[in-house]
Design a protein around this motif. Structure first.
Motif, PDB file in Angstrom:
ATOM      1  N   SER A   1       0.847  -1.194   0.000  1.00 54.29           N
ATOM      2  CA  SER A   1       0.000   0.000   0.000  1.00 54.29           C
ATOM      3  C   SER A   1       0.879   1.238   0.000  1.00 54.29           C
ATOM      4  O   SER A   1       2.016   1.212   0.475  1.00 54.29           O
ATOM      5  CB  SER A   1      -0.910   0.012   1.229  1.00 54.29           C
ATOM      6  N   ALA A   2       0.351   2.309  -0.537  1.00 55.33           N
ATOM      7  CA  ALA A   2       1.073   3.588  -0.557  1.00 55.33           C
ATOM      8  C   ALA A   2       0.062   4.693  -0.791  1.00 55.33           C
ATOM      9  O   ALA A   2      -0.931   4.515  -1.499  1.00 55.33           O
ATOM     10  CB  ALA A   2       2.135   3.616  -1.647  1.00 55.33           C
ATOM     11  N   SER A   3       0.293   5.850  -0.184  1.00 56.85           N
ATOM     12  CA  SER A   3      -0.591   6.990  -0.379  1.00 56.85           C
ATOM     13  C   SER A   3      -0.028   7.894  -1.461  1.00 56.85           C
ATOM     14  O   SER A   3       1.104   7.726  -1.919  1.00 56.85           O
ATOM     15  CB  SER A   3      -0.723   7.781   0.927  1.00 56.85           C
ATOM     16  N   GLN A   4      -0.813   8.858  -1.904  1.00 55.61           N
ATOM     17  CA  GLN A   4      -0.353   9.800  -2.931  1.00 55.61           C
ATOM     18  C   GLN A   4       0.898  10.552  -2.480  1.00 55.61           C
ATOM     19  O   GLN A   4       1.684  11.004  -3.291  1.00 55.61           O
ATOM     20  CB  GLN A   4      -1.470  10.802  -3.253  1.00 55.61           C
ATOM     21  N   ASN A   5       1.086  10.651  -1.155  1.00 56.16           N
ATOM     22  CA  ASN A   5       2.256  11.358  -0.637  1.00 56.16           C
ATOM     23  C   ASN A   5       3.553  10.624  -0.941  1.00 56.16           C
ATOM     24  O   ASN A   5       4.635  11.184  -0.835  1.00 56.16           O
ATOM     25  CB  ASN A   5       2.125  11.540   0.878  1.00 56.16           C
ATOM     26  N   TYR A   6       3.437   9.341  -1.283  1.00 59.28           N
ATOM     27  CA  TYR A   6       4.631   8.536  -1.491  1.00 59.28           C
ATOM     28  C   TYR A   6       4.753   8.063  -2.931  1.00 59.28           C
ATOM     29  O   TYR A   6       5.297   7.010  -3.213  1.00 59.28           O
ATOM     30  CB  TYR A   6       4.615   7.327  -0.549  1.00 59.28           C
ATOM     31  N   LEU A   7       4.250   8.840  -3.879  1.00 57.88           N
ATOM     32  CA  LEU A   7       4.303   8.450  -5.286  1.00 57.88           C
ATOM     33  C   LEU A   7       5.700   8.609  -5.862  1.00 57.88           C
ATOM     34  O   LEU A   7       6.244   7.694  -6.457  1.00 57.88           O
ATOM     35  CB  LEU A   7       3.301   9.278  -6.097  1.00 57.88           C
ATOM     36  N   ASN A   8       6.296   9.760  -5.656  1.00 61.77           N
ATOM     37  CA  ASN A   8       7.533  10.098  -6.358  1.00 61.77           C
ATOM     38  C   ASN A   8       8.779   9.732  -5.557  1.00 61.77           C
ATOM     39  O   ASN A   8       9.630  10.565  -5.263  1.00 61.77           O
ATOM     40  CB  ASN A   8       7.534  11.596  -6.695  1.00 61.77           C
ATOM     41  N   ILE A   9       8.886   8.451  -5.153  1.00 67.01           N
ATOM     42  CA  ILE A   9      10.055   7.985  -4.430  1.00 67.01           C
ATOM     43  C   ILE A   9      10.423   6.586  -4.938  1.00 67.01           C
ATOM     44  O   ILE A   9       9.680   5.966  -5.691  1.00 67.01           O
ATOM     45  CB  ILE A   9       9.827   7.931  -2.898  1.00 67.01           C
ATOM     46  N   TYR A  10      11.583   6.098  -4.491  1.00 70.45           N
ATOM     47  CA  TYR A  10      12.029   4.757  -4.860  1.00 70.45           C
ATOM     48  C   TYR A  10      11.580   3.758  -3.792  1.00 70.45           C
ATOM     49  O   TYR A  10      11.541   4.082  -2.605  1.00 70.45           O
ATOM     50  CB  TYR A  10      13.555   4.721  -4.976  1.00 70.45           C
ATOM     51  N   TYR A  11      11.302   2.540  -4.237  1.00 66.98           N
ATOM     52  CA  TYR A  11      10.832   1.504  -3.323  1.00 66.98           C
ATOM     53  C   TYR A  11      11.670   0.241  -3.434  1.00 66.98           C
ATOM     54  O   TYR A  11      12.093  -0.161  -4.523  1.00 66.98           O
ATOM     55  CB  TYR A  11       9.383   1.117  -3.630  1.00 66.98           C
TER      56      TYR A  11
END
Length: 274
Positions: A201-211
């Motif tokens: 899961s991820a929120s819109q706040n965490y879209l532009n990052i590496y996972y």
């Protein structure tokens, strides 16, 4: 002037002391101590060097300090329905539609031998790493799946599942601490006698990052001559124009299927044997 200089020196001392403990954890392991554990386990030095601190810590926290290296694989595989088996994807191959490019993501597997209550068992890890920031909706890795499957002849141990996700802002940043908060329900969404699949899961706040994410299951051999192999499959969710995505998950003998009910998906496979 002397006062300002003293304050500057004090600040530098505090900074250096903080930096020296940046790779210390609440459990007290330094990276050097973790490396020693992996070296004693017979882990190839190249693999130890490739692992970040928190990946090593995650493995030690879940498999203990007394494990034995068994196998690893960073080869890419795809399922060939005609041959009914996994075949290796070469870097020079034209990758099929619906397959996540190796330039965007890597998928690796690690296996270790452990003893649990006097019984020999196999710890099987699968780890994805986005080499580019995921750009498709839902946000980040939201609704993505990662699973591990074994052939027959093994007994999956309930209560010994693990899942964690790491993030970083930029490509050259160090990976952050592993956290189970982005593993939906912090446990598999589907599991049976052959394996397990997790959802992220991820929120819109965490879209532009590496996972980067790691999952683990434990299996006991119950056959006298089992196939010594495990497979892993990742599914990247793609919402449709209405913002919907749903998937049907199937786990069989050394196989995992993700069949979208709404939206679409891309996949990547990995395979290891010992």
């Amino acid at each position: 002037m002397k006062k300002k200089l003293s304050l500057l020196v004090l600040s530098l001392i505090l900074l250096l002391s903080t930096s020296s403990s940046i790779f210390a954890s609440p459990s007290g392991f330094t990276e050097s101590e973790l490396d020693t554990i992996f070296e004693k386990a017979g882990t190839p030095q190249e693999l130890i060097n490739q692992m970040d601190y928190y990946t090593k810590l995650f493995i030690v926290e879940n498999s203990g300090e007394d494990f034995e290296f068994s196998s690893n694989s960073t080869s890419l595989y795809k399922f060939d329905s005609t041959l009914d088996t996994f075949i290796e994807v070469k870097e020079t191959d034209i990758q099929p539609l619906g397959y996540i490019p190796s330039t965007d993501m890597s998928l690796s597997m690690y296996t270790f031998n452990v003893t649990v209550n006097g019984v020999a068992m196999k710890e099987i890890y699968s780890q994805f790493e986005w080499l580019n920031k995921p750009k498709d909706f839902p946000a980040g890795i939201g609704k993505d799946n990662l699973g591990i499957a074994l052939p027959g002849g093994y007994e999956i141990q309930s209560g010994r599942y693990a899942c964690a996700v790491q993030t970083k802002l930029e490509k050259n940043d160090a990976w952050g601490a592993a956290s189970s908060s982005r593993c939906t329900n912090q446990s598999p969404v589907v599991n049976n006698l052959y394996g397990a699949v997790w959802e992220f899961s991820a929120s819109q706040n965490y879209l532009n990052i590496y996972y980067k994410g790691t999952v683990k299951l434990t299996a006991r051999t119950v056959s006298s001559n089992p196939v010594k192999r495990a497979v892993s499959r990742y599914s990247q969710a793609r919402e449709n124009a209405l913002g919907n995505y749903g998937v049907s998950i199937g786990i069989g003998a050394a196989s995992i299927s993700y069949t979208p009910k709404s939206g679409s998906n891309d996949t990547m496979d990995a395979d290891t044997n010992w």
